[in-house]
Design a protein around this motif. Structure first.
Motif, mmCIF file in Angstrom:
data_model
loop_
_atom_site.group_PDB
_atom_site.id
_atom_site.type_symbol
_atom_site.label_atom_id
_atom_site.label_comp_id
_atom_site.label_asym_id
_atom_site.label_seq_id
_atom_site.Cartn_x
_atom_site.Cartn_y
_atom_site.Cartn_z
ATOM 1 N N MET A 299 27.590 -1.531 -10.407
ATOM 2 C CA MET A 299 27.301 -0.574 -11.068
ATOM 3 C C MET A 299 26.101 0.319 -10.448
ATOM 4 O O MET A 299 24.392 -0.207 -10.693
ATOM 5 C CB MET A 299 27.313 -1.182 -12.675
ATOM 6 N N ASP A 300 26.134 1.454 -11.237
ATOM 7 C CA ASP A 300 24.881 2.349 -10.753
ATOM 8 C C ASP A 300 24.341 2.295 -12.910
ATOM 9 O O ASP A 300 24.741 2.938 -13.254
ATOM 10 C CB ASP A 300 24.780 3.525 -10.443
ATOM 11 N N LYS A 301 22.782 1.108 -13.124
ATOM 12 C CA LYS A 301 23.080 1.720 -13.967
ATOM 13 C C LYS A 301 21.468 2.877 -14.790
ATOM 14 O O LYS A 301 20.896 2.437 -14.069
ATOM 15 C CB LYS A 301 22.915 0.314 -15.342
ATOM 16 N N PRO A 302 22.056 3.765 -15.279
ATOM 17 C CA PRO A 302 20.538 4.297 -15.798
ATOM 18 C C PRO A 302 19.288 3.832 -16.281
ATOM 19 O O PRO A 302 19.213 2.764 -17.149
ATOM 20 C CB PRO A 302 21.062 5.485 -17.061
ATOM 21 N N VAL A 306 20.826 0.069 -9.599
ATOM 22 C CA VAL A 306 21.776 -0.418 -8.710
ATOM 23 C C VAL A 306 22.122 -1.654 -8.983
ATOM 24 O O VAL A 306 21.366 -2.485 -8.509
ATOM 25 C CB VAL A 306 22.883 -0.263 -7.557
ATOM 26 N N ARG A 340 30.835 9.455 -11.227
ATOM 27 C CA ARG A 340 30.517 9.397 -9.635
ATOM 28 C C ARG A 340 30.227 7.630 -9.036
ATOM 29 O O ARG A 340 29.458 6.873 -9.062
ATOM 30 C CB ARG A 340 28.395 9.596 -9.675
ATOM 31 N N GLU A 350 27.865 10.244 -4.459
ATOM 32 C CA GLU A 350 27.490 10.632 -5.699
ATOM 33 C C GLU A 350 29.424 11.437 -5.474
ATOM 34 O O GLU A 350 29.190 12.718 -6.400
ATOM 35 C CB GLU A 350 27.000 11.452 -5.873
ATOM 36 N N ARG A 366 28.954 4.902 -11.232
ATOM 37 C CA ARG A 366 27.683 4.992 -12.640
ATOM 38 C C ARG A 366 28.951 6.245 -12.885
ATOM 39 O O ARG A 366 29.434 6.656 -12.898
ATOM 40 C CB ARG A 366 26.596 6.369 -11.557
#
Length: 371
Positions: A299-302, A306, A340, A350, A366
């Motif tokens: 998971m790409d976390k804001p 990652v 994405r 992306e 994401r």
């Protein structure tokens, strides 16, 4: 005549009736009746304290049940796979102790359940068998643990699971039944299904269907149709571990391979291990991973980048973005705009995708959500 005697009489009649087109409908009706009688007997025994089964709390990303006869080394295998580092407690039932452990592999937490050794007659309640089998039914994978000296135990174990309505390494047949107020029974197929229409109707009538539309989309046997109409069967994948392989001479391996082939087990698919010596365990872990169909999603976390340390793990048949949203929980589902994806499933880094996008192992995901 009691239920058990009725069941025995029906089984005897089925065994003594030669199968051909003229007897197919009769056999179909008998098998439907037999299934119903067995269900009724099980309900009676459960209601009178005969053992209705117990639930084990499922934790982790997937659950594997070890199935084997006593003294095949299941407990030793559990300890070897978990390195005795996981918290191990006991689920204490009246006649049953289930030993759980947690296998940590490729970022996934896989719950392992060492259930007591099955004995012949388990499905009928011998040795607390029904309770054991009820635990197996809740698993995501059945791992048969066999002794290298007695691989023929496999057939008996599969038979006990079959009697307890567990169907292995197969999928339920596509059968739909819609009740009507009139018009009798109408059977619709788009190919030769292997059964006469009259046989299908005989089986349906045994289940109380008088007016209904029935659609069968694939070839099917009497037993498979009965399974579809009962709707309480469990369909699970399975794998085979052959334990104590360190105790045989190398030239005896060919004999074991031949014995496995006679049991319809591909020796190349079985994993030969020594739980005591901790040999073959990496291959077994890989087999478990493969059979469960697990994939890791990073998971790409804001604001945090990652997370490669604790991936989101998805199971076989649950590989879409929508499945990931469901596993993540919270408000992601209702706030979802798009996602994405970077990785094997994406056409480019992306890539913007929707809920139905099929993810692949080690994709980076994401979620873009509404505030």
């Amino acid at each position: 005549m009691g239920l058990e005697e009725e069941i025995e009489a029906i089984e005897e009649e089925i065994a003594n009736t030669p199968y051909n087109k003229s007897t197919e409908g009769h056999i179909g009706r008998l098998k439907a009746k037999l299934s119903e009688k067995k269900e009724k007997l099980e309900r009676q025994q459960s209601g009178s304290g005969g053992g209705g089964g117990y639930a084990v709390e499922k934790t982790g990303d997937a659950t594997v049940a070890f199935v084997g006869f006593p003294s095949v080394g299941k407990s030793t295998l559990l300890n070897a796979l978990t390195n005795a580092e996981s918290e191990v407690g006991e689920y204490e039932f009246t006649t049953l102790n289930v030993q759980p452990g947690m296998l940590k592999y490729r970022g996934a937490n896989i719950q392992l359940l060492d259930v007591p050794g099955l004995i012949e007659g388990a499905a009928g309640g011998r040795g607390g068998g029904r309770e054991v089998l009820s635990v197996v039914r809740t698993a995501d994978l059945v791992l048969f643990v066999l002794s290298v000296f007695e691989p023929d135990q496999y057939s008996k174990l599969r038979q006990e699971l079959y009697y307890n309505k567990v169907r292995l390494d197969t999928e339920p047949k596509s059968v739909s039944v819609t009740k009507r107020h009139k018009g009798g029974l109408k059977v619709t197929t788009n190919r030769d299904i292997g059964l006469e229409e009259a046989t299908v109707k005989e089986i349906l009538r045994e289940y109380g269907y008088v007016n209904a539309d029935v659609t069968i989309r694939e070839e099917i046997t009497i037993d498979q149709l009965v399974d579809a109409l009962q709707a309480n069967r469990v369909y699970l994948p399975s794998a085979v571990a052959v334990n104590k392989a360190d105790l045989i001479q190398p030239d005896y391996k060919e004999t074991v391979d031949e014995q496995l082939r006679e049991l319809d087990i591909d020796p190349e698919e079985a994993v030969f291990i020594s739980a005591e010596e901790e040999k073959g365990l990496e291959a077994l872990k890989e087999k478990i991973w493969e059979k469960l169909g697990l994939i890791r999603i990073y998971m790409d976390k804001p604001g945090r980048g990652v997370d490669y340390e604790e991936p989101l793990v998805l199971m076989e048949g649950e590989h879409t973005v929508d499945d990931a949203l469901d596993r993540l929980g919270g408000s992601f589902d209702e706030r979802f705009r798009f996602a994405r994806v970077t990785g094997e499933s994406a056409k480019h880094d992306e890539q913007q995708v929707g809920r139905d996008h099929e993810l692949a192992d080690e994709d980076v995901l994401r979620i873009v959500a509404r505030k």
